[in-house]
Scaffold this motif. Structure first.
Motif, PDB file in Angstrom:
ATOM      1  N   GLN A  86      53.362  62.334  18.961  1.00 52.43           N
ATOM      2  CA  GLN A  86      53.500  62.721  17.551  1.00 52.43           C
ATOM      3  C   GLN A  86      53.852  64.208  17.417  1.00 52.43           C
ATOM      4  N   ASP A  87      53.247  65.041  18.290  1.00 46.86           N
ATOM      5  CA  ASP A  87      53.465  66.495  18.171  1.00 46.86           C
ATOM      6  C   ASP A  87      54.599  66.983  19.083  1.00 46.86           C
ATOM      7  N   GLY A 140      61.819  68.548  12.402  1.00 48.88           N
ATOM      8  CA  GLY A 140      60.865  67.679  13.097  1.00 48.88           C
ATOM      9  C   GLY A 140      61.550  66.494  13.745  1.00 48.88           C
ATOM     10  N   GLN A 144      61.780  65.545  17.695  1.00 50.67           N
ATOM     11  CA  GLN A 144      61.343  64.273  18.278  1.00 50.67           C
ATOM     12  C   GLN A 144      62.481  63.624  19.066  1.00 50.67           C
ATOM     13  N   GLU A 163      52.314  57.369  18.323  1.00 52.05           N
ATOM     14  CA  GLU A 163      52.603  57.815  16.949  1.00 52.05           C
ATOM     15  C   GLU A 163      53.874  58.670  16.898  1.00 52.05           C
ATOM     16  N   THR A 165      56.353  58.683  15.048  1.00 52.90           N
ATOM     17  CA  THR A 165      56.891  59.006  13.718  1.00 52.90           C
ATOM     18  C   THR A 165      55.813  59.589  12.797  1.00 52.90           C
ATOM     19  N   GLY A 166      54.681  59.884  13.385  1.00 48.36           N
ATOM     20  CA  GLY A 166      53.537  60.353  12.588  1.00 48.36           C
ATOM     21  C   GLY A 166      53.806  61.613  11.790  1.00 48.36           C
ATOM     22  N   ASN A 167      54.696  62.472  12.284  1.00 50.78           N
ATOM     23  CA  ASN A 167      54.961  63.737  11.591  1.00 50.78           C
ATOM     24  C   ASN A 167      56.313  63.724  10.888  1.00 50.78           C
ATOM     25  N   LEU A 168      56.907  62.550  10.759  1.00 53.04           N
ATOM     26  CA  LEU A 168      58.279  62.518  10.247  1.00 53.04           C
ATOM     27  C   LEU A 168      58.378  61.767   8.925  1.00 53.04           C
ATOM     28  N   ASP A 169      59.407  62.106   8.164  1.00 54.48           N
ATOM     29  CA  ASP A 169      59.621  61.397   6.907  1.00 54.48           C
ATOM     30  C   ASP A 169      60.222  60.023   7.202  1.00 54.48           C
ATOM     31  N   SER A 173      62.064  58.767  10.594  1.00 56.90           N
ATOM     32  CA  SER A 173      61.312  57.813  11.421  1.00 56.90           C
ATOM     33  C   SER A 173      62.190  56.643  11.830  1.00 56.90           C
ATOM     34  N   ASP A 196      52.775  53.111  11.388  1.00 58.19           N
ATOM     35  CA  ASP A 196      53.868  53.015  10.433  1.00 58.19           C
ATOM     36  C   ASP A 196      54.181  51.548  10.105  1.00 58.19           C
TER      37      ASP A 196
END
Lengths: 289, 295
Positions: A86-87, A140, A144, A163, A165-169, A173, A196
């Motif tokens: 995610q990060d 972001g 990724q 995760e 796509t955890g930090n993405l719109d 994603s 998601d």
């Protein structure tokens, strides 16, 4: 390709992360691990990376018993596994090219291989023009993509995504998921731990649901929740965004084909609009299997 | 898989430059700590040299009676020449020499006392191999025919020997304490630098880097920092030597003059300082990185 047999993992603080888990994932499969936070998804990924060892049970990865793998062999195991988090976990001081090349450099690939493979994979993820940018200069979604490129550049047998796509719109994603789908079509087994719901429902791939460390559902071409459950209703009224169109050509460079046979339009591949999500999170846990 | 030298060199250079504040901190820590260690070692060596100088100046004097015959003087000289614990040759001083020496030391009192050169005793003067051997000379020649008295500055010998021994131990202890504190300080600085980069290490582990692949660039950084820091410390030690040497040469007979060292001794101290710097830098990095490798 991946096999868990009666795996139990308890952390030092007494938390049971996995409870007698037995699953099998075949070569070239695309699997979603779903479940609430703390259900054991990340622990499962960490076990596959040999960052953790189970208390009991056995785990095979690419035919190898990784529980009894000597410590010094772990780096060699990880070279067959790509990881996306995610990060992003990019090296901030290295450019896009260097970040991707690093994965090859680490395993001792000669310079000409690095010079050949990295541009190819950057082309695949649509970042060929940003090869000299630092991660801090990317969005972001782009970061990724670099992470995916790094995970895939040495053609691993397995790609694990925790995760991703955890930090993405939503629209970004979709691009990432499309990329993972494309990688899966080259023969790489892909395991994605995610929350998601939209993407899981759209992809319609195998879904393994974990709840308090136990496998509560294992469904081929599954959805995030249980099909037919009221809370998981999909409908056009709640469309994520008009821009959220899944068109491979829109997000990926058409020239960046890893394998002509791996066209995104192959049977079962996602196409068209993302199914819309209605409402809140679904009621869970009625279907078990 | 062997780690390529080019990779290590490239990573070392870029990491040292990228983390230049930490690099400067580590180099300064090594430099200051090892300068103190080097200075302590230098002073210990100076004390050893002063002791040697002082030992060279310790004399046992066998005073012959003014009436001693040539045969008696010769016999004592022959006996002294056969002793294994005195530095050969021993020197004979005649009536005139001892008379004027006495006059120089005690002034006119010697002349006013009415002692003539003929009445002044002659003497054999020997340097014992070790100052404590003076006692054996006294025992051997006291009461021999023609011998008036055998004298040696025994109390002074014991006192000076004691003082120098204490000085040597103090300098050694100071050097060791400084060395330990320097090692801890340097280790901590390197550890902080690596802690700031633990995320980088975890990424390396995730993409399948072996422990040596990760460790080597860090050790190489430690080596460079250790070399730079100890190089500065070696220069400081040399500077201290030059200062002590100048002070010593302008005050002949003083402790500083006795402590003056040869260039070789300073070179050896500098080599020790650089070796310690390199070992602490490289080893410290290897130790500091090890806790982040167990992922």
């Amino acid at each position: 390709m991946i096999r868990f047999k009666n795996v139990t993992k308890t952390y030092k603080n007494g938390t049971v992360a996995l409870r007698d888990v037995s699953i099998e994932i075949e070569k070239q499969e695309f699997v979603f691990l779903v479940g609430a936070s703390g259900s054991g998804k990340t622990t499962l990924i960490r076990l596959l990376l040999r960052e953790e060892l189970p208390d009991s049970g056995r785990i095979w990865e690419a035919g190898r018993d990784i529980v009894h793998l000597p410590k010094w062999r772990v780096p060699y195991l990880r070279r067959n596994i790509g990881c996306v988090f995610q990060d992003f976990r990019l090296l901030p001081n290295k450019t896009v090219f260097e970040n991707v090349a690093f994965a090859l450099e680490v395993i001792g690939r000669p310079k000409h291989v690095v010079a050949n493979q990295v541009p190819q994979v950057l082309e695949l993820v649509g970042l060929a023009k940003k090869r000299d940018n630092l991660p801090s200069e990317l969005s972001g979604g782009e970061q990724q993509r670099v992470a995916v490129a790094r995970a895939f550049v040495n053609r691993p047998l397995i790609l694990l995504a925790d995760e991703p796509t955890g930090n993405l719109d939503p629209s970004t994603s979709q691009g990432i998921m499309q990329l993972l789908d494309r990688i899966n079509r080259t023969g790489t087994t892909v395991v994605v731990a995610t929350h998601d719901e939209v993407l899981v429902n759209w992809m319609r791939r195998r879904v393994i649901e974990l709840d308090h460390g136990s496998v509560v559902r294992d469904q081929a071409r599954g959805v995030y929740g249980i099909e037919g459950a009221p809370a998981a209703t999909l409908g056009p009224a709640a469309a994520v965004s008009p821009a959220a169109t899944l068109n491979p050509a829109a997000t990926l460079n058409p020239a960046a084909t890893l394998n002509p046979a791996a066209a995104v339009t192959a049977a079962g591949a996602p196409s068209g609009r993302v199914p819309a999500v209605a409402g809140a999170r679904r009621a869970r846990g009625q279907e078990r299997g | 898989m062997p780690v390529s030298a080019e990779y290590v060199a490239r990573e070392t250079a870029s990491n040292l430059w990228r983390n230049r504040l930490m690099t400067i901190a580590a180099v300064l820590t090594v430099a200051v700590s090892l300068s103190l260690v080097g200075a302590a070692l230098l002073l210990k060596q100076g004390a050893t040299r002063a002791e040697a100088e002082w030992q060279r100046g310790t004399e046992v004097m066998v005073w012959m009676k003014p009436t001693a015959s040539t045969n008696e003087i010769g016999a004592v000289g022959k006996q002294l020449g056969a002793l294994p614990y005195v530095v050969h040759p021993c020197t004979f001083r005649n009536h005139m020499y001892d008379f004027f020496e006495a006059k120089r030391l005690v002034g006119s009192v010697w002349g006013e006392a009415g002692v003539t050169p003929k009445e002044t005793p002659t003497s054999w003067r020997c340097t014992p191999v070790h100052p404590q051997d003076a006692t054996a000379v006294i025992r051997e020649f006291g009461g021999q025919p023609g011998v008036l008295v055998v004298s040696a500055p025994l109390t002074q010998i014991r006192t000076e020997q004691h003082v120098i021994e204490i000085l040597q131990w103090v300098f050694l202890l100071v050097a060791l304490v400084l060395l330990v504190s320097a090692a801890v300080l340097i280790l901590n600085t390197i550890r902080m630098a690596i802690f700031a980069r633990r995320r980088e290490v975890s990424v390396m582990k995730l993409v399948g880097a072996t422990n040596w692949f990760i460790r080597l660039p860090f050790m190489s950084e430690g080596l460079v920092q250790g070399l730079l820091g100890s190089g500065v410390a070696a220069a400081v030690v040399y500077g201290l030597h030059v200062i002590l040497d100048r002070l010593g040469s302008s005050t002949s007979g003083s402790v500083l003059a006795q402590m003056r060292m040869t260039g070789w001794e300073v070179f050896v101290t500098d080599v020790i300082v650089v070796v310690i710097g390199v070992l602490i830098g490289t080893g410290g990095s290897a130790i500091a990185i090890s806790r982040f490798l167990d992922v």
